[in-house]
Motif scaffolding. Structure first.
Motif, short mmCIF file in Angstrom:
data_model
loop_
_atom_site.label_atom_id
_atom_site.label_comp_id
_atom_site.label_asym_id
_atom_site.label_seq_id
_atom_site.Cartn_x
_atom_site.Cartn_y
_atom_site.Cartn_z
N MET A 168 0.87 -1.17 0.00
CA MET A 168 0.00 0.00 0.00
C MET A 168 0.90 1.22 0.00
SD MET A 168 -2.97 1.20 2.73
CE MET A 168 -1.89 1.49 4.15
N ALA A 169 0.46 2.29 -0.63
CA ALA A 169 1.23 3.53 -0.67
C ALA A 169 0.73 4.51 0.39
CB ALA A 169 1.14 4.18 -2.05
N ILE A 170 1.65 5.14 1.11
CA ILE A 170 1.30 6.21 2.05
C ILE A 170 2.00 7.48 1.60
CG2 ILE A 170 1.49 7.09 4.39
CD1 ILE A 170 1.25 4.36 5.48
N LEU A 171 1.21 8.52 1.35
CA LEU A 171 1.74 9.78 0.85
C LEU A 171 1.48 10.88 1.87
CD1 LEU A 171 0.36 9.44 -2.78
CD2 LEU A 171 2.37 8.38 -1.77
N ARG A 172 2.50 11.21 2.63
CA ARG A 172 2.33 12.13 3.75
C ARG A 172 2.83 13.54 3.43
NH1 ARG A 172 1.49 11.56 9.09
NH2 ARG A 172 1.77 9.29 8.97
N GLY A 173 1.92 14.52 3.57
CA GLY A 173 2.30 15.93 3.50
C GLY A 173 2.91 16.36 2.18
N MET A 174 2.46 15.78 1.08
CA MET A 174 3.06 16.10 -0.22
C MET A 174 2.35 17.21 -0.98
SD MET A 174 3.98 12.36 -1.81
CE MET A 174 5.19 11.26 -1.05
N GLY A 175 1.15 17.59 -0.52
CA GLY A 175 0.38 18.55 -1.29
C GLY A 175 -0.35 17.85 -2.42
N ALA A 176 -1.33 18.53 -2.98
CA ALA A 176 -2.22 17.90 -3.96
C ALA A 176 -1.48 17.47 -5.22
CB ALA A 176 -3.36 18.84 -4.32
N GLU A 177 -0.68 18.35 -5.81
CA GLU A 177 -0.04 18.05 -7.10
C GLU A 177 0.94 16.89 -6.98
OE1 GLU A 177 2.62 20.32 -10.56
OE2 GLU A 177 1.70 21.48 -8.94
N ARG A 178 1.80 16.96 -5.97
CA ARG A 178 2.80 15.90 -5.80
C ARG A 178 2.15 14.58 -5.38
NH1 ARG A 178 7.09 16.17 -1.15
NH2 ARG A 178 8.25 14.23 -1.44
N SER A 179 1.12 14.67 -4.54
CA SER A 179 0.41 13.46 -4.12
C SER A 179 -0.21 12.75 -5.31
CB SER A 179 -0.68 13.81 -3.10
OG SER A 179 -0.13 14.26 -1.89
N LEU A 180 -0.78 13.52 -6.21
CA LEU A 180 -1.39 12.94 -7.41
C LEU A 180 -0.33 12.28 -8.29
CD1 LEU A 180 -3.87 12.40 -9.11
CD2 LEU A 180 -3.60 14.68 -10.11
#
Length: 204
Positions: free
Chosen positions: A16-28
């Motif tokens: 599973m991927a966890i994307l913490r505190g990256m903001g919308a653009e980077r998270s996407l």
């Protein structure tokens, strides 16, 4: 409070991927990397308004691709409401809070509580929860997973915290059903290793 629905959600996938505190653009962008790699389930911790907006964006993109997106670091009823409004399919908490699990289920979301002791595992399973977050997994260690399998054979653990392509396989072999990775998805050197783990389960 049955959360056995995660069995279908993960569908045998080991990552599973966890994307913490990256903001919308980077998270996407990183979510897209995960999805393209074969990691179908993505979690975005929500601790700031920017995190909630990122969750909203990624959840919408996930729905278009048939992917599942959830909210992490959910520790209050307010977080549950934010997760639901942003389109999350599930919630994840760092600790065991049955009120948060109950609120999540009432809002139509599956929920995984965090555990780090046998007492917490026992309490969670007494409440009907079989999918649990082993956190922090790198501190608990692989032997902890093995120790829990004896008294709690029905428990399914998502190893979270300090996980990467180098140690994910060890935790999966040691008893984790799923390993959650984050920064590894932005490291080109780790992507082939992650892909190898997915190939081993027929996910790639």
């Amino acid at each position: 409070m049955d959360n056995s629905g995660f069995e279908k959600l993960f569908a045998g996938a080991p990552l599973m991927a966890i994307l913490r505190g990256m903001g919308a653009e980077r998270s996407l962008a990183v979510s897209t990397t995960a999805w393209d790699l074969g990691i179908d389930v993505v979690e975005l911790p929500i601790q700031t308004p920017d995190d909630v907006e990122a969750l909203r964006v990624v959840a919408a993109a996930g729905r278009e691709r048939g992917k599942v997106v959830g909210a992490g670091t959910v520790v209050s009823a307010e977080h549950v409401a934010q997760a639901a409004s942003a389109g999350a399919a599930f919630t994840v908490s760092p600790g065991l809070d049955l009120d948060v699990v109950r609120a999540s289920h009432e809002a139509g979301m599956l929920s995984i509580p965090g555990v780090g002791t046998a007492t917490e595992v026992q309490l969670a399973m007494k409440a009907g929860l079989t999918w649990l977050k082993a956190f922090p997994a790198s501190v608990l260690g692989v032997p902890w997973l093995g120790a829990m399998r004896g008294p709690f054979p029905q428990a399914r653990f998502v190893a979270t915290g300090g996980m990467n392509a180098a140690n994910a396989g060890e935790y999966l072999r040691g008893g984790a059903s799923v390993v959650a990775v984050g920064s590894a998805l932005e490291d080109a050197a780790q992507l082939p290793l992650l892909a190898g783990l997915l190939e081993g389960t027929g996910r790639k």
